[in-house]
Design a protein around this motif. Structure first.
Motif, short mmCIF file in Angstrom:
data_model
loop_
_atom_site.label_atom_id
_atom_site.label_comp_id
_atom_site.label_asym_id
_atom_site.label_seq_id
_atom_site.Cartn_x
_atom_site.Cartn_y
_atom_site.Cartn_z
N THR A 71 -51.47 -41.51 -2.72
CA THR A 71 -49.99 -41.43 -1.95
C THR A 71 -49.44 -40.44 -1.84
N PRO A 72 -48.24 -40.31 -0.85
CA PRO A 72 -47.25 -39.47 -1.49
C PRO A 72 -46.23 -40.83 -2.18
N THR A 73 -46.48 -41.98 -1.55
CA THR A 73 -46.00 -43.36 -2.01
C THR A 73 -46.36 -42.99 -4.21
N SER B 177 -44.50 -33.24 -0.88
CA SER B 177 -43.23 -33.28 -1.04
C SER B 177 -42.89 -34.06 -1.57
N ALA B 178 -43.29 -35.41 -1.62
CA ALA B 178 -42.39 -37.16 -2.69
C ALA B 178 -42.57 -36.75 -4.24
N ARG C 175 -45.47 -40.71 -5.91
CA ARG C 175 -43.44 -40.25 -6.55
C ARG C 175 -43.49 -41.43 -7.76
N VAL D 227 -50.94 -33.73 1.55
CA VAL D 227 -49.56 -34.84 1.70
C VAL D 227 -48.56 -35.18 1.18
N ALA D 228 -49.32 -35.05 0.03
CA ALA D 228 -48.27 -35.58 -1.45
C ALA D 228 -47.18 -34.67 -2.60
#
Length: 243
Positions: free
Chosen positions: A14-16, A46-47, A19, A43-44
């Motif tokens: 996930t993006p989290t 940018s992070a 990161r 979707v990931a």
């Protein structure tokens, strides 16, 4: 030329989680002989981009063959470029198998990538039945030629023997070199001297304990890494193995 480790997360993180992975890499990365590029879910990105350490590239796992328009769910090359992406995978065996992508579609995607300043990582490779018939070179070169129709020399080629992806089976270093050498010869025929600096990667169950022997071959310039890309210690282990 430096080896390239193209880290294909596939449909993971996930993006989290992306990161956190990027932050852990930044804390532990001490430099290495290989260039790193993280190919993450759209979707990931940018992070990921906001937290990657300097010098680590990133990119997409797929791209639309169209510039823009009514193509719901697709991601354009311009969108990836605007995020700061450097690379994008096109023609991965899973896209070919599960989404019916032909060589012509792969070539169209590669051309879109190049038109927007991205470097396509064009994937080619044979299945088990082809290898058992001893036709892996002819099959892969035919796939390569179709996938590069109209595509310029700003490209990376990833040879992925489909029978060695996610199966625990790994082509030997000699197997990888056989196809990498054939691919390089085909690239020289197609692009002339522009092909001198093109990288040919190997992809198929690459791990810290086998990457050095594969990348030691003269025509292999790195790896397209799947499962071993998900954990930072594995990535660092592969990078260290190439020093």
């Amino acid at each position: 030329m430096h080896n390239l480790l193209a880290l294909n997360w596939k449909m993971n993180k996930t993006p989290t989680e992306a990161r956190a992975w990027a932050q852990e890499l930044g804390e532990k990365l001490e430099g290495g002989a290989a260039e790193l590029a993280v190919l993450a879910p759209a979707v990931a990105l940018s992070a990921l981009a906001a937290n990657l350490p300097a010098g680590v590239a990133f990119g997409g796992q797929d791209v639309s063959a169209h510039e823009s328009g009514a193509y719901t769910g697709e991601v354009s090359a311009a969108m990836l470029k605007d995020l700061g992406a450097t690379y994008v995978i096109v023609g991965h065996s899973e896209r070919r198998e599960y989404h019916g992508e032909t060589d012509a579609v792969v070539a169209a995607k590669a051309k879109q990538a190049q038109a927007n300043g991205l470097i396509p990582i064009v994937c080619v490779g044979e299945g088990l039945a082809v290898r058992e018939q001893g036709e892996q070179v002819a099959y892969t070169l035919a796939q390569l030629n179709g996938s590069l129709a109209g595509v310029g020399p700003e490209v990376v080629i990833a040879y992925e023997p489909v029978w060695a992806i996610g199966t625990g089976k790994t082509a030997t270093a000699e197997d990888a070199e056989e196809l990498a050498a054939a691919i390089r010869e085909a690239l020289l025929t197609r692009y002339g001297s522009d092909a001198d600096d093109l990288r040919v990667l190997y992809g198929g169950s690459v791990k810290p304990d086998n990457i050095a022997s594969i990348c030691a071959k003269p025509n292999v310039n790195g790896a397209l890494v799947g499962g071993a890309s998900l954990k930072v210690p594995d990535v660092l282990g592969m990078s260290d193995a190439l020093k």
